[in-house]
Design a protein around this motif. Sequence first.
Motif, PDB file in Angstrom:
ATOM      1  N   SER A   1       0.824  -1.211   0.000  1.00  0.00           N
ATOM      2  CA  SER A   1       0.000   0.000   0.000  1.00  0.00           C
ATOM      3  C   SER A   1       0.855   1.255   0.000  1.00  0.00           C
ATOM      4  N   ILE A   2       1.940   1.239   0.786  1.00  0.00           N
ATOM      5  CA  ILE A   2       2.797   2.416   0.886  1.00  0.00           C
ATOM      6  C   ILE A   2       3.349   2.818  -0.481  1.00  0.00           C
ATOM      7  N   PHE A   3       3.833   1.848  -1.225  1.00  0.00           N
ATOM      8  CA  PHE A   3       4.502   2.160  -2.490  1.00  0.00           C
ATOM      9  C   PHE A   3       3.539   2.261  -3.670  1.00  0.00           C
ATOM     10  N   THR A   4       2.632   1.305  -3.831  1.00  0.00           N
ATOM     11  CA  THR A   4       1.799   1.293  -5.034  1.00  0.00           C
ATOM     12  C   THR A   4       0.791   2.437  -5.064  1.00  0.00           C
ATOM     13  N   ARG A   5       0.403   2.958  -3.908  1.00  0.00           N
ATOM     14  CA  ARG A   5      -0.541   4.084  -3.893  1.00  0.00           C
ATOM     15  C   ARG A   5       0.120   5.391  -4.323  1.00  0.00           C
ATOM     16  N   ARG A   6       1.447   5.436  -4.255  1.00  0.00           N
ATOM     17  CA  ARG A   6       2.157   6.682  -4.527  1.00  0.00           C
ATOM     18  C   ARG A   6       3.028   6.632  -5.767  1.00  0.00           C
ATOM     19  N   PHE A   7       3.619   5.481  -6.043  1.00  0.00           N
ATOM     20  CA  PHE A   7       4.525   5.393  -7.188  1.00  0.00           C
ATOM     21  C   PHE A   7       3.759   5.039  -8.447  1.00  0.00           C
ATOM     22  N   SER A   8       3.843   5.914  -9.441  1.00  0.00           N
ATOM     23  CA  SER A   8       3.230   5.643 -10.742  1.00  0.00           C
ATOM     24  C   SER A   8       4.004   6.422 -11.787  1.00  0.00           C
ATOM     25  N   MET A   9       4.780   5.707 -12.595  1.00  0.00           N
ATOM     26  CA  MET A   9       5.572   6.339 -13.652  1.00  0.00           C
ATOM     27  C   MET A   9       5.555   5.459 -14.893  1.00  0.00           C
ATOM     28  N   SER A  10       4.616   5.754 -15.788  1.00  0.00           N
ATOM     29  CA  SER A  10       4.541   5.118 -17.110  1.00  0.00           C
ATOM     30  C   SER A  10       4.384   3.602 -17.076  1.00  0.00           C
ATOM     31  N   GLY A  11       3.949   3.040 -15.964  1.00  0.00           N
ATOM     32  CA  GLY A  11       3.762   1.600 -15.902  1.00  0.00           C
ATOM     33  C   GLY A  11       4.958   0.827 -15.398  1.00  0.00           C
ATOM     34  N   TYR A  12       6.056   1.520 -15.060  1.00  0.00           N
ATOM     35  CA  TYR A  12       7.189   0.833 -14.450  1.00  0.00           C
ATOM     36  C   TYR A  12       6.778   0.349 -13.064  1.00  0.00           C
ATOM     37  N   ASP A  13       7.362  -0.755 -12.632  1.00  0.00           N
ATOM     38  CA  ASP A  13       6.976  -1.374 -11.364  1.00  0.00           C
ATOM     39  C   ASP A  13       7.910  -0.977 -10.226  1.00  0.00           C
ATOM     40  N   CYS A  14       7.366  -0.996  -9.030  1.00  0.00           N
ATOM     41  CA  CYS A  14       8.172  -0.749  -7.827  1.00  0.00           C
ATOM     42  C   CYS A  14       8.312  -2.033  -7.011  1.00  0.00           C
ATOM     43  N   TRP A  15       8.229  -3.188  -7.703  1.00  0.00           N
ATOM     44  CA  TRP A  15       8.292  -4.477  -7.003  1.00  0.00           C
ATOM     45  C   TRP A  15       9.601  -4.648  -6.242  1.00  0.00           C
ATOM     46  N   SER A  16      10.691  -4.090  -6.768  1.00  0.00           N
ATOM     47  CA  SER A  16      11.978  -4.244  -6.073  1.00  0.00           C
ATOM     48  C   SER A  16      11.949  -3.534  -4.725  1.00  0.00           C
ATOM     49  N   TRP A  17      11.314  -2.363  -4.648  1.00  0.00           N
ATOM     50  CA  TRP A  17      11.164  -1.675  -3.361  1.00  0.00           C
ATOM     51  C   TRP A  17      10.392  -2.549  -2.379  1.00  0.00           C
ATOM     52  N   ILE A  18       9.299  -3.131  -2.857  1.00  0.00           N
ATOM     53  CA  ILE A  18       8.449  -3.943  -1.982  1.00  0.00           C
ATOM     54  C   ILE A  18       9.191  -5.196  -1.527  1.00  0.00           C
ATOM     55  N   THR A  19       9.917  -5.823  -2.442  1.00  0.00           N
ATOM     56  CA  THR A  19      10.661  -7.039  -2.099  1.00  0.00           C
ATOM     57  C   THR A  19      11.751  -6.750  -1.075  1.00  0.00           C
ATOM     58  N   VAL A  20      12.522  -5.694  -1.295  1.00  0.00           N
ATOM     59  CA  VAL A  20      13.597  -5.366  -0.360  1.00  0.00           C
ATOM     60  C   VAL A  20      13.035  -4.861   0.965  1.00  0.00           C
ATOM     61  N   SER A  21      11.840  -4.298   0.946  1.00  0.00           N
ATOM     62  CA  SER A  21      11.232  -3.796   2.180  1.00  0.00           C
ATOM     63  C   SER A  21      10.639  -4.914   3.025  1.00  0.00           C
ATOM     64  N   GLY A  22       9.902  -5.835   2.396  1.00  0.00           N
ATOM     65  CA  GLY A  22       9.187  -6.840   3.185  1.00  0.00           C
ATOM     66  C   GLY A  22       9.149  -8.233   2.600  1.00  0.00           C
ATOM     67  N   MET A  23      10.012  -8.514   1.597  1.00  0.00           N
ATOM     68  CA  MET A  23      10.065  -9.831   0.963  1.00  0.00           C
ATOM     69  C   MET A  23       8.695 -10.297   0.484  1.00  0.00           C
ATOM     70  N   ARG A  24       8.019  -9.420  -0.252  1.00  0.00           N
ATOM     71  CA  ARG A  24       6.823  -9.808  -0.978  1.00  0.00           C
ATOM     72  C   ARG A  24       7.187  -9.803  -2.458  1.00  0.00           C
ATOM     73  N   ILE A  25       6.899 -10.893  -3.162  1.00  0.00           N
ATOM     74  CA  ILE A  25       7.356 -11.089  -4.540  1.00  0.00           C
ATOM     75  C   ILE A  25       6.165 -10.908  -5.476  1.00  0.00           C
ATOM     76  N   HIS A  26       6.223  -9.865  -6.294  1.00  0.00           N
ATOM     77  CA  HIS A  26       5.106  -9.556  -7.183  1.00  0.00           C
ATOM     78  C   HIS A  26       5.505  -9.567  -8.655  1.00  0.00           C
ATOM     79  N   PHE A  27       6.687 -10.087  -8.984  1.00  0.00           N
ATOM     80  CA  PHE A  27       7.092 -10.182 -10.376  1.00  0.00           C
ATOM     81  C   PHE A  27       7.267 -11.651 -10.751  1.00  0.00           C
TER      82      PHE A  27
END
Length: 445
Positions: A47-73
């Motif tokens: 929620s912290i990252f996906t609600r705020r990060f939006s740039m042309s469809g690029y993903d912030c999955w690496s932020w989420i993975t390094v933050s809490g080990m959730r894998i979305h790719f």
Amino acid sequence: MTNPFKIKKEERGLLAVSLIIFVLLNAMTICSNWDAYTEGATGGFWSIFTRRFSMSGYDCWSWITVSGMRIHFATARHPLYLTFLYPMYLLNHWLILQTGFNWAVFFIGIVIVLSAVYSAIFLYRILREVIGLSRRQSLLLDALFFSFGHVMLPSMVPDHFIISTMLLLLTAYIAGTKMQKGRPMAAWQTMTLLFFTAGMATSNGVKTLIAAWFANRSRLFRPRYLLIAVVAPVIALVAINRWQYYALEVPQQQVIANIEKKAALHPNAKMTKKQEEHRRWVEKHDMKRAGDGLLSLMDFSSPRLPAIIENFVGEPILIHSDHALGDVYHDRPVIVHYQSVWGYVLVAAVMLFLILGLLTGARERLLQMLLLWLSCDVMLHLVLGFGINECYIMASGWLFIIPISMGYLMRRLQGGCRLAAEATVLLLALLLWGHNGWMVLHHLM
């Protein structure tokens, strides 16, 4: 070959300038939501990252993975990426407990900055050492490359694309040097390049094999060479991916299943409405998927001509002013047109340079190799339709053919024609840096 990551004396100025530029670009991304991005939450990083990060469809999955080990790719398509991120997660997890501050954006930012800097270095070396341009011409074409909208953006977003670009340019530099000297790529070089390029994105592995074929010709198909250079890294990547799946992904699937079960028992009406609205938007703007399974990645029905003009060629070079940096899965139409004819003129000027460069350097083996690389992207995105609705986010994997082909053109020109070409490249770079940079700044601010 000496260590390709060792900076040469001639490259120190380029290193300093590119380092400043890419640090500033990444600082803009991080500072746009500083408090949220650095919040040391015990959970809820999605929620912290996906609600705020939006740039042309690029993903912030690496932020989420390094933050809490959730894998979305899809780790099968990026078999080494999770292994690359996991040590950063372990360190960041410990630091969050100690400081209450999330360092993930900085860890990923360092990786992105270094990848962008070395992309600039490797492209400069191709232009300077392989093609034989002057220092001024090499710097001009390097600046032009990073002025392209979807080369600038991967240099400042937490996605894997600029890492892939750096690895592909390294591969092109090594292969180009070998072809120039008439020497084959050693089996260990091909093995190493294939392991890392395919590990970051499996489609890159095909390009590495093409590079090895151009450098080695029939030697590539010798059993011993194939075993060391091709079979060994492929087996290693498959083994790593399987270990990741059972050690990290399966446990996560169980956690997510429990969360979804609890959410189903206590539905949030507001959230459910938003999810339904998003689902309808995606259905309208998603690819026209050809079927299930592997066919779900392909789209044979979407019109190709507008996708080629606006998404494959236009947007990667000059970001559209309308819906600038919008996400096709949230708020951007699949096809966006330029507000003025001048947008098409500028893109056409860049493509004209590409065509003239290809005609001039048609006999050059490096350029032939890059054309075959480009044909892989054309086949993937325009024929098979993979990601055709947002193919611009993958353009940094082929756009470097433009400055390289232009390099062969500039090498052929003499006197006033050469000066005119250099002035035109400078003008294009300034216009693109100005327009694309303003689009990025306006979006973030």
